[in-house]
Write a protein that holds these residues in place. Structure first.
Motif, PDB file in Angstrom:
ATOM      1  N   LEU A 589       0.842  -1.194   0.000  1.00 58.37           N
ATOM      2  CA  LEU A 589       0.000   0.000   0.000  1.00 58.37           C
ATOM      3  C   LEU A 589       0.877   1.243   0.000  1.00 58.37           C
ATOM      4  O   LEU A 589       2.084   1.163   0.236  1.00 58.37           O
ATOM      5  N   ILE A 590       0.251   2.379  -0.236  1.00 54.33           N
ATOM      6  CA  ILE A 590       0.924   3.661  -0.066  1.00 54.33           C
ATOM      7  C   ILE A 590       0.073   4.541   0.827  1.00 54.33           C
ATOM      8  O   ILE A 590      -1.159   4.598   0.687  1.00 54.33           O
ATOM      9  N   VAL A 591       0.719   5.179   1.780  1.00 56.73           N
ATOM     10  CA  VAL A 591       0.105   6.224   2.584  1.00 56.73           C
ATOM     11  C   VAL A 591       0.956   7.467   2.393  1.00 56.73           C
ATOM     12  O   VAL A 591       2.176   7.425   2.596  1.00 56.73           O
ATOM     13  N   GLY A 592       0.340   8.548   1.969  1.00 57.27           N
ATOM     14  CA  GLY A 592       1.112   9.746   1.686  1.00 57.27           C
ATOM     15  C   GLY A 592       0.422  10.996   2.185  1.00 57.27           C
ATOM     16  O   GLY A 592      -0.724  10.975   2.640  1.00 57.27           O
ATOM     17  N   ALA A 593       1.148  12.094   2.110  1.00 57.91           N
ATOM     18  CA  ALA A 593       0.605  13.393   2.510  1.00 57.91           C
ATOM     19  C   ALA A 593       1.330  14.469   1.730  1.00 57.91           C
ATOM     20  O   ALA A 593       2.488  14.305   1.340  1.00 57.91           O
ATOM     21  N   SER A 594       0.629  15.554   1.486  1.00 59.37           N
ATOM     22  CA  SER A 594       1.235  16.713   0.838  1.00 59.37           C
ATOM     23  C   SER A 594       0.441  17.946   1.234  1.00 59.37           C
ATOM     24  O   SER A 594      -0.577  17.847   1.935  1.00 59.37           O
ATOM     25  N   LEU A 604      -3.224  10.832   1.352  1.00 65.78           N
ATOM     26  CA  LEU A 604      -3.457   9.936   0.228  1.00 65.78           C
ATOM     27  C   LEU A 604      -3.342   8.499   0.709  1.00 65.78           C
ATOM     28  O   LEU A 604      -2.474   8.172   1.515  1.00 65.78           O
ATOM     29  N   PHE A 605      -4.200   7.629   0.167  1.00 69.37           N
ATOM     30  CA  PHE A 605      -4.113   6.191   0.433  1.00 69.37           C
ATOM     31  C   PHE A 605      -4.385   5.461  -0.865  1.00 69.37           C
ATOM     32  O   PHE A 605      -5.209   5.893  -1.674  1.00 69.37           O
ATOM     33  N   GLY A 606      -3.695   4.342  -1.078  1.00 69.53           N
ATOM     34  CA  GLY A 606      -3.970   3.545  -2.264  1.00 69.53           C
ATOM     35  C   GLY A 606      -3.072   2.345  -2.357  1.00 69.53           C
ATOM     36  O   GLY A 606      -2.382   1.963  -1.405  1.00 69.53           O
ATOM     37  N   ALA A 607      -3.094   1.724  -3.546  1.00 70.66           N
ATOM     38  CA  ALA A 607      -2.217   0.589  -3.823  1.00 70.66           C
ATOM     39  C   ALA A 607      -0.796   1.101  -3.996  1.00 70.66           C
ATOM     40  O   ALA A 607      -0.566   2.095  -4.678  1.00 70.66           O
ATOM     41  N   GLY A 608       0.173   0.433  -3.363  1.00 75.02           N
ATOM     42  CA  GLY A 608       1.545   0.900  -3.377  1.00 75.02           C
ATOM     43  C   GLY A 608       2.458   0.040  -4.208  1.00 75.02           C
ATOM     44  O   GLY A 608       2.020  -0.736  -5.057  1.00 75.02           O
ATOM     45  N   ILE A 620      -8.120  10.449  -1.847  1.00 71.19           N
ATOM     46  CA  ILE A 620      -7.612  11.600  -1.101  1.00 71.19           C
ATOM     47  C   ILE A 620      -8.602  11.954  -0.002  1.00 71.19           C
ATOM     48  O   ILE A 620      -9.818  11.816  -0.165  1.00 71.19           O
ATOM     49  N   ALA A 621      -8.090  12.429   1.137  1.00 71.29           N
ATOM     50  CA  ALA A 621      -8.949  12.905   2.223  1.00 71.29           C
ATOM     51  C   ALA A 621      -8.309  14.126   2.864  1.00 71.29           C
ATOM     52  O   ALA A 621      -7.084  14.281   2.866  1.00 71.29           O
TER      53      ALA A 621
END
Length: 888
Positions: A589-594, A604-608, A620-621
């Motif tokens: 998975l991917i967990v991100g932020a910007s 951000l969350f999704g397939a990594g 996006i949230a």
């Protein structure tokens, strides 16, 4: 700014057109003509030094010659004249101006704002079409046609779409309460319009065409407040890159990421649609069908082809078709021809008489699992469509807001469609349109649920080591770096209790690399460390699954050669050696932020994995998140279905993924220096989740932090404890989770105490009203509860004080109510002191309260706290109420 003086813009008693003209096709001539022909009943003044009369009406040479200051002035003169005209209008007492003039440069715009500000004069435009208020017959625009009166408001950044929508809506006899072209939004913007229209009793729904948002926090606060009261439906241009560029050049503002805008719409409880047609489709559906709560659809049709089209549309829109219950199937088998479709869609065959429709509807009425019912009919020569409509309507009225109509055809079904419309049943022209309307409704309900969430920034079960994380970031910035090393990034994650794979950073010498591998234990992964290389795998800087010291040494030597060839200018600082994490049934998975240019920090969350850009499976949230919002974020991705488990693959630990999302949400609040964060991959498996790699970029400008969140988080910093009559009280802002506790508090109030607070007695409270009391927008209202622990060890509410500020934050109305058995014991004084302190801290100028004259306790408490009786509520008044005011 606020809604101050907007009444002069939308409900003026007099209007002046500056630059009125008789020159054909000029703006001044068109505006003047529209005002005259629409039949506006207020005073009209024309101003132009070149004319004495236009259309038989006197023309004034300048503003000084006007007999009175107009409530509203419309400026249609060259750019250089606008600042001086606004200054003169403000001095004369005008409080609203529409600047239709285009081409003002930045200096001229600022001069106009400076001229307006001392007088609190409101400005619409520049470069706008104007506005229409049809009920007043006010057409203050240069549009080509007038608008019909109605209950929808339309606000647009594009003047061209204003005129197009006017034309399109008028042809369909659709009316509006207000029609507004914002232009370049020098002053009045979407936030102001949402605030104004939210409290406009003549507006039932708000429709927006948006190209860009400038003041995101103001917009979100206004949008969330408006969306609690009535549907807010929005078309946002710029889904594509070229569309975003066009929107940016058109409005002169950053358009921001479209995915982020979608996330903002969701959290604000609004509904986004893609076309102007869907804008009106959604408005009509929500006006007639918003009470429906069904999540699935049953299709009833007399034609198989129409049923197939509806089923296909449902599959595309993600609408679930209901499974018919066994009892319903058995009843339909008994009442329908043997060749009926035996499923959903229910095809009752083309020769269906009215009785067949009625019996089918009656069977579905008794089956709650059938969900909403799409009633479709194609005309036949066997029975008139209107006869079928009249036969079915009594049954449809018995299940309100459960049936949607679709009468296929035109003249042959016109009477039947009219019967349904008159009965309040929403009707659609095609199966696809009907299904799309139901899909929009389900999206709207989901967004309304997100609106009700008000999480604190601190949701993690374990307290993070914020000092440790800040120390790492401070050390990085002290060295003049923006990118944290992988080891530093993992230290920050570890400080927030995100599980990370063990990693050791060493120099470039092979002996050091092997020593790290021996210390960790094999197998290991090897990664290059360089501040000049962000994506290591792209340059051959990652080797996995090294099983012993020899393979690790060889891999290190080969990696140095490879990376130096591909990145000859990169400064290589060393290697990272980390344990291989290879849990069974793992998902990357991917967990991100910007930090978005408009809406601030986002998650951000999704397939990594290495193909993250190719798969493009992400959602996006906006922070802050709570568990429900985190799960909703996960659920909006395709990888969520894999995480739930399938066939022989067990489900991943979704709770562990949620914990990571909550930790990152809190990091964004606590660490304003973070501008980018990637955990990729985050490996989720049945026993947990672990971060294998991480990137963090920071900035000394600190563009993040909770203060830059588009949605204000739960203000935990306002929680206080006080001693009261030997008991420890917690004074804290109310939160959505308090619903049951607040209901218990309200149930212990005497009817007379309720009457003193809200001026009438009641014995019950609706669920929706209870939600409104506990789910508040902390940016513009506040409710403190006094909470204590009872003898059973349970928290209970003893009293509450509530404040609602007007949109310009000048005045706020408040009210206090105490549990009936606690009156006269000083608790009211505690709550009064708390709300006064809060209002002062927020920069408000006045606290006001409207109380019954007989409410002696409240009046005495207010006077003891420094309140005065407002002059308009003098004791001689015949009114039963007094208005109390405290200058802050």
């Amino acid at each position: 700014m606020s809604i101050r003086n907007l009444d002069f813009l939308f409900d003026p008693s007099s209007v002046a057109v500056i630059g009125a003209s008789d020159r054909p096709a000029s703006v001044g001539a068109t505006v003047w003509h529209n005002l005259l022909t629409a039949g506006y009943g207020g005073a009209l003044y024309a101003v132009n030094p070149k004319h004495r009369q236009i259309d038989g009406r006197q023309v004034h040479p300048n503003l000084a010659a006007l007999p009175a200051a107009p409530d509203l002035a419309i400026i249609c003169t060259p750019p250089a004249t606008v600042p001086g005209l606004v200054a003169e209008l403000g001095k004369r007492g005008t409080r609203a101006v529409i600047v239709m003039t285009a081409g003002l440069d930045a200096e001229q715009k600022q001069a106009v704002l400076d001229a307006a500000q001392p007088h609190l004069l409101r400005l619409l435009g520049p470069n706008c079409i104007g506005l229409l208020t049809p009920r007043l017959k006010l057409n203050a625009s240069f549009a080509h046609t007038d608008a019909l009166a109605g209950e929808m408001a339309f606000v647009s950044q594009s003047g061209a779409l204003v005129t197009a929508m006017l034309d399109w809506a008028r042809a369909r006899q659709i009316g509006f309460s207000h029609f507004v072209s914002l232009g370049e939004s020098m002053d009045v913007d979407f936030g102001d319009m949402l605030d104004y229209l939210a409290s406009d009793v003549r507006t039932r729904s708000i429709l927006l065409y948006v190209e860009s948002i400038v003041a995101a926090q103001k917009f979100m606060s206004a949008a969330r407040a408006a969306a609690r009261n009535k549907p807010v439906i929005i078309v946002k241009a710029g889904r594509s890159v070229s569309g975003m560029r066009a929107a940016q050049s058109h409005t002169g503002a950053l358009a921001g990421s479209d995915l982020v805008f979608d996330a903002a719409i969701r959290r604000a409880g609004m509904l986004r649609v893609d076309t102007l047609q869907d804008l009106l489709l959604a408005a009509e559906t929500l006006a007639r069908f918003a009470g429906n709560r069904d999540k699935s659809l049953t299709i009833l049709t007399n034609g198989g082809g129409a049923g197939v089209l509806a089923a296909d549309a449902a599959a595309v829109a993600g609408v679930r078709l209901a499974e018919l219950g066994e009892a319903t199937r058995a009843r339909l088998d008994a009442e329908l021809p043997v060749n009926w479709s035996q499923g959903n869609p229910i095809d009752i065959i083309g020769d269906a008489p009215a009785a067949r429709y009625v019996s089918t509807l009656d069977a579905l009425k008794e089956d709650a699992s059938a969900g909403a019912i799409l009633f479709m009919h194609a005309p036949t020569a066997i029975v008139p469509s209107a006869e079928i409509a009249r036969a079915c309507l009594p049954l449809i009225r018995a299940m309100p807001q459960r049936v949607l109509g679709c009468w296929l055809g035109d003249a042959a079904v016109a009477e039947a469609r009219a019967e349904f419309n008159a009965a309040g049943v929403p009707c659609y022209d095609t199966p696809e349109e009907a299904v799309r309307a139901f899909a929009l409704l389900t999206t709207y309900r989901a967004n309304q649920a997100a609106l009700l969430e008000a999480p604190d920034t601190r949701q993690a079960e374990r307290v993070p080591d914020v000092h440790r994380a800040r120390s790492v970031i401070a050390a990085t910035m002290a060295e003049g770096r923006e990118m944290l090393s992988e080891a530093e990034a993992k230290t920050v994650l570890d400080a927030y209790n995100v599980r990370v794979v063990r990693t050791l950073a060493v120099g470039l010498e092979p002996a050091l690399v092997v020593g790290a591998g021996d210390a960790i234990g094999y197998p290991v992964a090897l990664k290059i460390i360089s501040k000049d290389i962000s994506h290591k795998s792209d340059v051959g800087g990652v080797t996995l699954d090294l099983s012993n010291a020899d393979s690790l040494r060889t891999a290190a030597q080969a990696m140095l050669v490879r990376v130096r060839e591909r990145c000859p200018d990169a400064d290589l600082q060393g290697f990272a050696v980390q344990a291989m994490a290879c849990p069974a049934h793992a998902r990357e998975l991917i967990v991100g932020a910007s930090v978005d240019s408009v809406f601030g920090p986002v998650l951000l969350f999704g397939a990594g994995g290495t193909a993250v850009e190719v798969t493009a499976d992400r959602a996006i949230a906006l922070p802050p998140l709570n568990s429900l919002l985190a799960r909703d974020l996960i659920g909006r991705t395709r990888v969520a279905r894999l995480l739930a488990g399938y066939r022989e693959s067990p489900a991943a630990d979704i709770g562990a993924v949620v914990t990571v999302l909550l930790a990152v949400s809190q990091m964004l609040a606590d660490l304003p220096e973070i501008v980018e964060l990637d955990i990729n991959p985050l490996v989720a498996h049945p026993a947990g989740a672990i971060a294998l790699d991480a990137r963090i970029r920071v900035s000394a400008g600190a563009p993040g932090g909770a203060q830059h969140f588009a949605i204000r988080p739960y203000p935990s910093e306002l929680i206080e404890t006080v001693e009261w009559r030997g008991r420890r009280l917690t004074l804290r802002p109310i939160r959505p989770e308090d619903e049951a506790q607040h209901l218990a508090f309200l149930e212990r109030l005497d009817p007379q105490d309720i009457r003193m607070r809200i001026f009438y007695s009641r014995r019950s409270i609706e669920r929706s009203e209870l939600a409104r009391l506990t789910q508040i927008d902390y940016a513009r209202e506040m409710a403190f509860i006094a909470e204590a622990v009872n003898a059973e060890g349970q928290a209970e509410t003893l009293g509450t004080v509530r404040l609602v500020a007007n949109a310009d934050n000048v005045e706020a109305e408040f009210g206090i109510i105490l549990r009936s058995d606690l009156k006269g014991m000083g608790l009211g004084t505690v709550l009064m002191e708390r709300i006064v302190r809060y209002a002062r801290g927020r920069g408000m100028r006045y606290l006001v309260a409207t109380v019954l004259r007989e409410n002696a306790r409240m009046i005495a408490l207010a006077k003891a706290s420094g309140f005065e009786i407002a002059p308009e509520a003098a004791p001689a008044s015949d009114d039963d109420t007094l208005k109390l005011r405290l200058a802050l």
